[in-house]
Design a protein around this motif. Structure first.
Motif, mmCIF file in Angstrom:
data_model
loop_
_atom_site.group_PDB
_atom_site.id
_atom_site.type_symbol
_atom_site.label_atom_id
_atom_site.label_comp_id
_atom_site.label_asym_id
_atom_site.label_seq_id
_atom_site.Cartn_x
_atom_site.Cartn_y
_atom_site.Cartn_z
ATOM 1 N N GLY A 28 0.765 -1.234 0.000
ATOM 2 C CA GLY A 28 0.000 0.000 0.000
ATOM 3 C C GLY A 28 0.794 1.280 0.000
ATOM 4 N N ALA A 29 2.109 1.211 -0.097
ATOM 5 C CA ALA A 29 2.940 2.420 -0.129
ATOM 6 C C ALA A 29 4.018 2.269 -1.195
ATOM 7 C CB ALA A 29 3.577 2.677 1.232
ATOM 8 N N ASP A 30 4.504 3.403 -1.686
ATOM 9 C CA ASP A 30 5.562 3.404 -2.694
ATOM 10 C C ASP A 30 6.918 3.690 -2.051
ATOM 11 O OD1 ASP A 30 3.851 2.847 -4.776
ATOM 12 O OD2 ASP A 30 3.603 4.941 -5.369
ATOM 13 N N PHE A 31 7.922 2.993 -2.557
ATOM 14 C CA PHE A 31 9.301 3.139 -2.103
ATOM 15 C C PHE A 31 10.202 3.215 -3.326
ATOM 16 C CE2 PHE A 31 6.887 0.764 0.983
ATOM 17 C CZ PHE A 31 7.302 1.228 2.217
ATOM 18 N N THR A 32 11.373 3.816 -3.153
ATOM 19 C CA THR A 32 12.419 3.736 -4.168
ATOM 20 C C THR A 32 13.577 2.952 -3.575
ATOM 21 O OG1 THR A 32 11.795 5.837 -5.199
ATOM 22 C CG2 THR A 32 14.011 5.011 -5.639
ATOM 23 N N ALA A 33 14.019 1.931 -4.301
ATOM 24 C CA ALA A 33 15.108 1.075 -3.833
ATOM 25 C C ALA A 33 16.188 1.012 -4.906
ATOM 26 C CB ALA A 33 14.599 -0.323 -3.506
ATOM 27 N N CYS A 34 17.433 1.154 -4.476
ATOM 28 C CA CYS A 34 18.576 1.141 -5.389
ATOM 29 C C CYS A 34 19.497 -0.010 -5.012
ATOM 30 C CB CYS A 34 19.339 2.459 -5.318
ATOM 31 S SG CYS A 34 18.322 3.913 -5.716
ATOM 32 N N ARG A 35 19.777 -0.858 -5.977
ATOM 33 C CA ARG A 35 20.616 -2.036 -5.764
ATOM 34 C C ARG A 35 22.055 -1.710 -6.138
ATOM 35 N NH1 ARG A 35 22.674 -6.188 -8.781
ATOM 36 N NH2 ARG A 35 22.741 -8.269 -7.819
ATOM 37 N N VAL A 36 22.976 -1.942 -5.203
ATOM 38 C CA VAL A 36 24.400 -1.689 -5.425
ATOM 39 C C VAL A 36 25.139 -3.021 -5.394
ATOM 40 C CG1 VAL A 36 26.469 -0.519 -4.573
ATOM 41 C CG2 VAL A 36 24.227 0.574 -4.321
ATOM 42 N N ASP A 37 25.897 -3.299 -6.444
ATOM 43 C CA ASP A 37 26.717 -4.506 -6.525
ATOM 44 C C ASP A 37 28.130 -4.147 -6.077
ATOM 45 O OD1 ASP A 37 28.236 -6.714 -7.176
ATOM 46 O OD2 ASP A 37 27.445 -6.925 -9.201
ATOM 47 N N MET A 38 28.523 -4.622 -4.908
ATOM 48 C CA MET A 38 29.819 -4.253 -4.344
ATOM 49 C C MET A 38 30.992 -4.788 -5.160
ATOM 50 S SD MET A 38 29.265 -2.360 -1.645
ATOM 51 C CE MET A 38 30.813 -2.425 -0.726
ATOM 52 N N ALA A 125 30.072 -5.687 2.120
ATOM 53 C CA ALA A 125 29.417 -4.811 3.086
ATOM 54 C C ALA A 125 28.744 -5.669 4.142
ATOM 55 C CB ALA A 125 28.389 -3.917 2.396
ATOM 56 N N ALA A 126 28.474 -5.062 5.292
ATOM 57 C CA ALA A 126 27.759 -5.769 6.356
ATOM 58 C C ALA A 126 27.025 -4.760 7.216
ATOM 59 C CB ALA A 126 28.726 -6.584 7.215
ATOM 60 N N VAL A 127 25.852 -5.151 7.686
ATOM 61 C CA VAL A 127 25.162 -4.419 8.750
ATOM 62 C C VAL A 127 25.334 -5.245 10.016
ATOM 63 C CG1 VAL A 127 22.928 -3.677 9.639
ATOM 64 C CG2 VAL A 127 23.518 -3.238 7.251
ATOM 65 N N ILE A 128 25.941 -4.642 11.034
ATOM 66 C CA ILE A 128 26.362 -5.358 12.237
ATOM 67 C C ILE A 128 25.736 -4.690 13.457
ATOM 68 C CG2 ILE A 128 28.366 -6.133 13.577
ATOM 69 C CD1 ILE A 128 30.049 -5.501 11.005
ATOM 70 N N GLU A 129 25.160 -5.476 14.346
ATOM 71 C CA GLU A 129 24.631 -4.922 15.594
ATOM 72 C C GLU A 129 25.763 -4.229 16.349
ATOM 73 O OE1 GLU A 129 23.854 -4.429 19.607
ATOM 74 O OE2 GLU A 129 25.033 -6.195 19.028
ATOM 75 N N ASP A 177 22.590 -11.685 1.969
ATOM 76 C CA ASP A 177 23.362 -12.750 2.610
ATOM 77 C C ASP A 177 24.802 -12.825 2.121
ATOM 78 O OD1 ASP A 177 22.198 -14.182 4.664
ATOM 79 O OD2 ASP A 177 20.913 -15.327 3.320
ATOM 80 N N ASP A 178 25.005 -12.575 0.827
ATOM 81 C CA ASP A 178 26.345 -12.735 0.256
ATOM 82 C C ASP A 178 27.288 -11.592 0.599
ATOM 83 O OD1 ASP A 178 25.389 -10.678 -1.330
ATOM 84 O OD2 ASP A 178 25.438 -11.805 -3.206
ATOM 85 N N GLY A 179 26.768 -10.522 1.205
ATOM 86 C CA GLY A 179 27.599 -9.382 1.553
ATOM 87 C C GLY A 179 28.016 -8.540 0.370
ATOM 88 N N ARG A 180 27.517 -8.859 -0.802
ATOM 89 C CA ARG A 180 27.939 -8.153 -2.012
ATOM 90 C C ARG A 180 26.819 -7.334 -2.655
ATOM 91 N NH1 ARG A 180 32.973 -10.106 -3.006
ATOM 92 N NH2 ARG A 180 33.477 -12.154 -2.157
ATOM 93 N N THR A 181 25.601 -7.561 -2.225
ATOM 94 C CA THR A 181 24.467 -6.791 -2.723
ATOM 95 C C THR A 181 23.936 -5.915 -1.600
ATOM 96 O OG1 THR A 181 23.854 -8.549 -4.274
ATOM 97 C CG2 THR A 181 22.180 -6.896 -3.760
ATOM 98 N N VAL A 182 23.900 -4.612 -1.855
ATOM 99 C CA VAL A 182 23.429 -3.640 -0.869
ATOM 100 C C VAL A 182 22.215 -2.926 -1.448
ATOM 101 C CG1 VAL A 182 24.026 -1.585 0.477
ATOM 102 C CG2 VAL A 182 25.774 -3.320 0.007
ATOM 103 N N TRP A 183 21.193 -2.773 -0.628
ATOM 104 C CA TRP A 183 19.994 -2.041 -1.032
ATOM 105 C C TRP A 183 19.910 -0.730 -0.251
ATOM 106 C CZ3 TRP A 183 16.822 -3.111 -5.009
ATOM 107 C CH2 TRP A 183 16.835 -4.406 -5.541
ATOM 108 N N LEU A 184 19.834 0.382 -0.980
ATOM 109 C CA LEU A 184 19.539 1.684 -0.395
ATOM 110 C C LEU A 184 18.075 1.970 -0.696
ATOM 111 C CD1 LEU A 184 22.628 3.736 -1.694
ATOM 112 C CD2 LEU A 184 22.501 2.195 0.268
#
Length: 244
Positions: A28-38, A125-129, A177-184
């Protein structure tokens, strides 16, 4: 001659791929997502110029890059900052730490633990607690801390409520999961935290994702003719590409 041309083409370096951005309708909402290949793109952070002054805008980053024959690809605000635009938490740029990691609970979204760190290196890349980052101290060429985490090892942050009435334009980052694809990603309309987190969990399939900010969120995506207007920024997260 034909064989030589084929050989030279095969030996030539592969062209840098540009981040791909798309508009996504999700629940029900619109988003813009950009895929970055590291593996084929450079994703990094910027804060200050050579004189120590905060850059503060996509245009300032782009002008700085063009001095070296490069240009800004896709970009967004890259983490929370104080009124002087200095980072609230951990900030590393080109291997130099400007601000330490903050692991204590506190007020506002940043202090809604667990929060997290986006750690960037040449091809991963990684997102880490944040507390795990503080315990393990992984090497990061660039890093920014923000909060809260949106998705943690595939699960939504436990304090994000589906019925929350706090709706803002929000932006964040998730890593596959692969650490190589990042979504903004950025919401193109006000949404609550739970809705935004589910975008990363269900639609973008990122097991770990981090909220970058809300209300002041902005996106720079020239291929979409998009350069969001707003107040001066602190850290900026974006890709680098060769100038035309």
């Amino acid at each position: 001659m034909l064989r030589l041309a084929v050989l030279l083409a095969w030996l030539a370096p592969a062209p840098l791929m540009a981040a791909e951005c798309e508009t996504i309708a999700f629940d029900g909402a619109d988003f813009t997502a950009c895929r970055v290949d590291m593996t084929s793109e450079t994703l990094r952070l910027w804060l200050r110029d050579d004189e120590g002054e905060i850059l503060g805008s996509f245009g300032a980053v782009d002008r700085r890059l063009r001095e070296n024959g490069e240009t800004l690809g896709v970009a967004m605000n890259g983490g929370m900052y104080h009124s002087d635009r200095a980072p609230v938490g951990l900030y590393i740029e080109d291997g130099e730490e400007e601000m330490r990691v903050v692991t204590s609970e506190g007020p506002g979204n940043f202090g809604l633990l667990p929060n997290g760190v986006l750690c960037l290196n040449d091809d991963r890349a990684a997102v880490i607690e944040s507390r795990h980052y503080a315990d393990t101290r992984p090497a990061c060429t660039h890093a920014t801390q923000s909060g809260p985490m949106l998705v943690i090892e595939g699960e939504l942050h436990p304090r994000l409520l589906p019925g929350s009435t706090s709706h803002y334009v929000r932006n964040g980052v998730g890593v596959a999961d692969d650490g190589r694809t990042v979504w903004l990603a950025i919401s193109d309309e006000p949404v609550n935290f739970h809705h935004f987190a589910r975008l990363f969990q269900e639609r973008l399939a990122t097991p770990n994702a981090l909220f970058l900010d809300g209300n002041i969120s902005r996106l720079y995506a020239p291929e979409m003719n998009r350069n969001d207007f707003g107040w001066a920024l602190g850290p900026i997260l974006g890709t680098v590409r060769p100038a035309d």
